[in-house]
Design a protein around this motif. Structure first.
Motif, short mmCIF file in Angstrom:
data_model
loop_
_atom_site.label_atom_id
_atom_site.label_comp_id
_atom_site.label_asym_id
_atom_site.label_seq_id
_atom_site.Cartn_x
_atom_site.Cartn_y
_atom_site.Cartn_z
N VAL A 131 0.84 -1.21 0.00
CA VAL A 131 0.00 0.00 0.00
C VAL A 131 0.88 1.26 0.00
CG1 VAL A 131 -2.05 1.09 1.03
CG2 VAL A 131 -1.66 -1.33 1.38
N GLY A 132 1.89 1.26 -0.85
CA GLY A 132 2.71 2.45 -1.02
C GLY A 132 3.87 2.59 -0.04
N ARG A 133 4.02 1.65 0.89
CA ARG A 133 5.12 1.76 1.87
C ARG A 133 6.45 1.35 1.27
NH1 ARG A 133 3.26 -2.01 6.32
NH2 ARG A 133 2.38 -2.97 4.49
N ARG A 165 -5.41 -3.44 10.30
CA ARG A 165 -4.46 -2.64 9.54
C ARG A 165 -5.25 -1.52 8.89
NH1 ARG A 165 -0.81 -5.08 4.87
NH2 ARG A 165 -1.44 -3.55 3.37
N LEU A 166 -5.04 -0.36 9.39
CA LEU A 166 -5.71 0.81 8.84
C LEU A 166 -4.68 1.66 8.14
CD1 LEU A 166 -7.78 1.66 12.03
CD2 LEU A 166 -8.56 0.43 10.00
N ASN A 167 -5.02 2.12 6.98
CA ASN A 167 -4.13 3.00 6.26
C ASN A 167 -4.85 4.33 6.08
OD1 ASN A 167 -1.71 1.40 5.46
ND2 ASN A 167 -3.32 0.06 4.66
N TYR A 168 -4.45 5.29 6.87
CA TYR A 168 -4.99 6.64 6.75
C TYR A 168 -3.88 7.51 6.23
CZ TYR A 168 -6.79 11.22 7.89
OH TYR A 168 -7.19 12.52 7.81
N PHE A 169 -4.13 8.12 5.10
CA PHE A 169 -3.11 8.97 4.51
C PHE A 169 -3.31 10.40 4.99
CE2 PHE A 169 -3.57 5.32 1.79
CZ PHE A 169 -2.25 4.94 1.61
N VAL A 170 -2.32 10.93 5.64
CA VAL A 170 -2.41 12.27 6.19
C VAL A 170 -2.60 13.28 5.06
CG1 VAL A 170 -1.11 11.72 8.26
CG2 VAL A 170 0.08 12.57 6.25
N ARG A 171 -3.22 14.37 5.39
CA ARG A 171 -3.59 15.36 4.37
C ARG A 171 -2.42 15.81 3.51
NH1 ARG A 171 -6.68 17.70 8.87
NH2 ARG A 171 -8.67 16.68 8.72
N ALA A 172 -1.28 16.05 4.13
CA ALA A 172 -0.13 16.52 3.36
C ALA A 172 0.30 15.49 2.32
CB ALA A 172 1.05 16.83 4.30
N ALA A 173 0.12 14.22 2.60
CA ALA A 173 0.50 13.17 1.67
C ALA A 173 -0.49 13.00 0.55
CB ALA A 173 0.66 11.85 2.41
N ARG A 174 -1.71 13.52 0.70
CA ARG A 174 -2.74 13.38 -0.33
C ARG A 174 -2.66 14.46 -1.39
NH1 ARG A 174 -8.05 13.09 3.14
NH2 ARG A 174 -6.76 13.42 4.95
N ARG A 175 -1.85 15.44 -1.19
CA ARG A 175 -1.78 16.56 -2.16
C ARG A 175 -1.00 16.20 -3.39
NH1 ARG A 175 -0.71 20.80 2.56
NH2 ARG A 175 -2.79 20.74 3.35
#
Length: 141
Positions: free
Chosen positions: A29-31, A131-141
């Protein structure tokens, strides 16, 4: 047959395993990228295990030894390949010996819930999957 590939031998087996590395990276998942996985193997931070059937590579698995305050564990990082039922029991047997030889008290990995059914026949397994993947706002830009 399951073989541990020493980091310095990776170039010699690269053509046989390279197709499995991007598949493994997709599960992160992008890690991780395929290049990150290769770098971890080359540096010795992860171990590369290869499942062979004759000369054919059926699968790869990477592991990493992690140290917690109370114990060491062998962590399964990535698995990719075909014919799981043909090599899984051999892989688990080899990984358990490697874990014992390296003073690890457990083997752990993240995976889909289907792994619980696959591993049930190999002995007691405590399966906990959150396993939760929450993408922080700065990473979603």
């Amino acid at each position: 047959m399951i073989t541990l590939v020493p980091p310095e031998e990776l170039p010699n087996i690269w053509e046989q395993v390279k197709e499995h590395i991007p598949t493994a990276a997709e599960t992160s998942v992008g890690r991780w990228t395929a290049a990150n996985i290769v770098a971890a193997i080359q540096s010795g931070h992860q171990q590369l295990w290869v499942a062979f059937e004759g000369e054919d590579v059926k699968a790869i698995c990477t592991t990493q030894i992690v140290s917690y305050p109370q114990m060491k564990a062998l962590q399964g990082q990535f698995v990719a390949g075909v014919d799981l039922d043909a090599w899984m029991s051999d892989l688990l047997e080899v990984l358990e010996k490697f874990a014992v030889d390296n003073d690890c008290k457990r083997f752990e990995f993240m995976g889909r819930s289907g792994w619980e059914r696959k591993l049930a026949s190999f002995g007691p397994c405590v399966f906990r999957q959150v396993r939760l993947n929450y993408f922080v706002r700065a990473a979603r830009r």
